[in-house]
Design a protein around this motif. Structure first.
Motif, PDB file in Angstrom:
ATOM      1  N   GLU A  46      -0.428  -6.537 -11.270  1.00 41.36           N
ATOM      2  CA  GLU A  46      -1.071  -7.224 -10.151  1.00 41.36           C
ATOM      3  C   GLU A  46      -0.259  -8.475  -9.804  1.00 41.36           C
ATOM      4  N   ASN A  83       0.648  -5.195 -20.274  1.00 34.80           N
ATOM      5  CA  ASN A  83       0.426  -5.995 -19.065  1.00 34.80           C
ATOM      6  C   ASN A  83       0.012  -7.427 -19.388  1.00 34.80           C
ATOM      7  N   GLY A 114      -0.859 -10.790  -7.738  1.00 37.71           N
ATOM      8  CA  GLY A 114      -1.684 -11.999  -7.666  1.00 37.71           C
ATOM      9  C   GLY A 114      -1.847 -12.649  -9.026  1.00 37.71           C
ATOM     10  N   VAL A 115      -1.960 -11.824 -10.061  1.00 38.12           N
ATOM     11  CA  VAL A 115      -2.078 -12.346 -11.423  1.00 38.12           C
ATOM     12  C   VAL A 115      -0.710 -12.795 -11.925  1.00 38.12           C
ATOM     13  N   ARG A 122       4.971  -3.395  -8.105  1.00 37.29           N
ATOM     14  CA  ARG A 122       3.780  -3.874  -7.389  1.00 37.29           C
ATOM     15  C   ARG A 122       2.539  -3.034  -7.663  1.00 37.29           C
ATOM     16  N   HIS A 123       2.705  -1.743  -8.042  1.00 34.55           N
ATOM     17  CA  HIS A 123       1.542  -0.892  -8.300  1.00 34.55           C
ATOM     18  C   HIS A 123       1.108  -0.907  -9.764  1.00 34.55           C
ATOM     19  N   GLN A 124       1.988  -1.334 -10.667  1.00 36.89           N
ATOM     20  CA  GLN A 124       1.661  -1.350 -12.093  1.00 36.89           C
ATOM     21  C   GLN A 124       1.145  -2.725 -12.554  1.00 36.89           C
ATOM     22  N   HIS A 143       0.085 -16.051 -10.305  1.00 32.10           N
ATOM     23  CA  HIS A 143      -1.056 -16.953 -10.202  1.00 32.10           C
ATOM     24  C   HIS A 143      -0.672 -18.348 -10.701  1.00 32.10           C
ATOM     25  N   TYR A 196       1.930 -10.901 -18.170  1.00 32.67           N
ATOM     26  CA  TYR A 196       1.286 -11.975 -17.402  1.00 32.67           C
ATOM     27  C   TYR A 196       1.456 -13.330 -18.091  1.00 32.67           C
TER      28      TYR A 196
END
Length: 484
Positions: A412, A287, A414-415, A408-410, A418, A291
């Motif tokens: 975030e 993850n 928003g991150v 969307r569930h794995q 961002h 990101y």
């Protein structure tokens, strides 16, 4: 640090792969003209479907599978020969089917009969696919070999084009050069195999074991290829125009791909890295990598999108000639795909593929292909060249939207997104500045260079003032290197 090195290697190779034809584009647009370049673009789009069948989903599958077992020498060697054996059998079948297809289409009125000989010449493209083992080295995160060998071949191709393509009658030479340089480039990679990869006993090899998984990746690959190639195939057949429409779209697409090379190179580098983290059960590392990669590609794609949008028409005039102005406007229309493909590359290639969510990836690109096909039938008759470009934008957005929905569930969201607004604001300001300059300045190479330089400065200043994440990452990287 290894990821940075691999990224730079892959950026260099991807740029060279796309820049090689760009270097020759201005020469070929004057020597071959729109019709000559259109013949190559259209026949290549036809053979691409058969190349797709020849490679199945082996490029992505092989890269991922080698990454899974790269620490087990014996299993890795067996995995290579099994995958390549399957690849060879399917490729030979694809070549046979393609030759029969071209023979059967020789009397079909229109482009198939007019360019039947050129379609035969494109057979070498499938042969190059048969010989491609770059997936093995990418799975090992060894990008240097691919870059060095194939870079030399690409440079040779550019030189040979200037030597052997002299007039509009040299379309066949051009087609053969593009195809045979791919063949030679892929052959050179085989020189690394002896002594590095042992051939196990044939009785221990299980070729069929890989058939279903590669077919699973074949579906998203063919869906992707449909909306990458179908526009060039359909334009001369469905629009009221000539085969030159394929050349306009092809040239615009190549220029857009220059920018995408900077973005999608990260996907090729990150896939084996994320796959290895996933194989070791390190979800947090997976993850975090996604990101960071999303922030990086967004920071790169936003200015590229706004830059192409502003500079496309004027640049096409001096670069390809006034007759190619339609290609310039097509660049402007296509420019948003830089951002959409950047995002789908992170979510699809860098996340869904390595974590073995092939089904979600397949559905996403299938949605894009269906949207593109349907809209092509509507928009090409209405708006011709520009209709194909609009269909492509909507299709790429559909792919990205679906992929965002399924993760969307794995991850975030928003991150993941961002700081997006900072890059978009910086890009809009940059666009306003260089679009004004392009409108007032004449269409000369020096004008475009000045506009690009100003655009880069404006964008960098804006992201620094807004303290975007990308700036903080670069600062951290520099400080880390200085303290070593």
């Amino acid at each position: 640090m290894q990821v940075v090195k691999n990224y730079l290697y892959n950026v260099f190779y991807q740029l060279l792969t796309v820049l090689a034809p760009l270097i020759t584009m201005t020469y070929l647009s004057h020597v071959l003209g729109a019709d000559g370049m259109g013949v190559q673009a259209w026949t290549n789009s036809v053979v691409s479907y058969f190349l797709l069948f020849a490679t199945l989903g082996i490029t992505l599958y092989g890269q991922r599978e080698i990454a899974y077992v790269r620490d087990d020498r014996e299993l890795r060697d067996r995995r290579f020969w099994e995958i390549q054996g399957l690849h060879t059998m399917v490729s030979l079948l694809a070549i046979a089917i393609y030759v029969v297809f071209v023979y059967m289409m020789r009397h079909v009125p229109g482009e198939f009969s007019a360019n039947n000989h050129q379609l035969y010449l494109q057979t070498w493209v499938i042969v190059s696919g048969l010989l491609d083992i770059s997936w093995y080295f990418m799975g090992l995160e060894d990008f240097k070999k691919t870059v060095v060998r194939n870079s030399l071949v690409k440079i040779a191709m550019v030189v040979l084009i200037f030597i052997l393509v002299k007039s509009a009658d040299d379309v066949d030479n051009y087609i053969l050069l593009l195809a045979l340089t791919q063949v030679i480039g892929n052959i050179t990679m085989w020189f690394y195999i002896p002594g590095k990869v042992k051939l196990p006993k044939l009785s221990t090899l299980n070729f069929g074991h890989h058939l279903l998984p590669t077919l699973g990746l074949f579906l998203p690959t063919i869906a992707t290829q449909i909306y990458l190639q179908l526009n060039k195939t359909m334009l001369p057949l469905f629009a009221s125009g000539s085969i030159s429409l394929s050349a306009f779209y092809e040239n615009a697409d190549k220029i857009v791909k220059v920018s995408l090379a900077l973005v999608t190179a990260m996907g090729t580098v990150m896939l084996p890295r994320v796959a290895n983290h996933y194989a070791n059960g390190n979800t947090k590392a997976v993850n975090d990598a996604i990101y960071k990669s999303m922030d990086f590609v967004t920071a790169m794609a936003a200015p590229l999108m706004f830059g192409m949008m502003a500079l496309g028409p004027k640049m096409s005039i001096w670069y390809m000639g006034p007759n190619f102005l339609p290609a310039g406007w097509t660049i402007t229309i296509l420019s948003p795909i830089a951002l959409f493909i950047a995002w789908s590359n992170v979510i699809g290639t860098q996340y869904l593929m390595p974590v073995n969510r092939t089904r979600d990836f397949t559905i996403s690109v299938t949605v894009g292909a269906i949207v593109n096909v349907l809209l092509n039938f509507i928009f090409i008759p209405l708006w011709s060249l520009y209709g194909a470009a609009v269909a492509t934008i909507i299709a790429e957005f559909a792919v990205t939207l679906y992929q965002v929905y399924v993760i969307r569930h794995q991850l975030e969201l928003g991150v993941l997104f961002h700081g997006l607004w900072k890059y978009l604001v910086a890009g809009v300001v940059m666009f306003a500045v260089i679009a004004t300059m392009a409108w007032r300045m004449p269409p000369f190479p020096t004008s475009t260079v000045v506009q690009i330089a100003v655009g880069v400065v404006v964008y960098v200043i804006m992201v620094i003032l807004m303290r975007a994440n990308f700036v903080l990452t670069v600062q951290g990287f520099i400080k880390g290197r200085l303290h070593k």
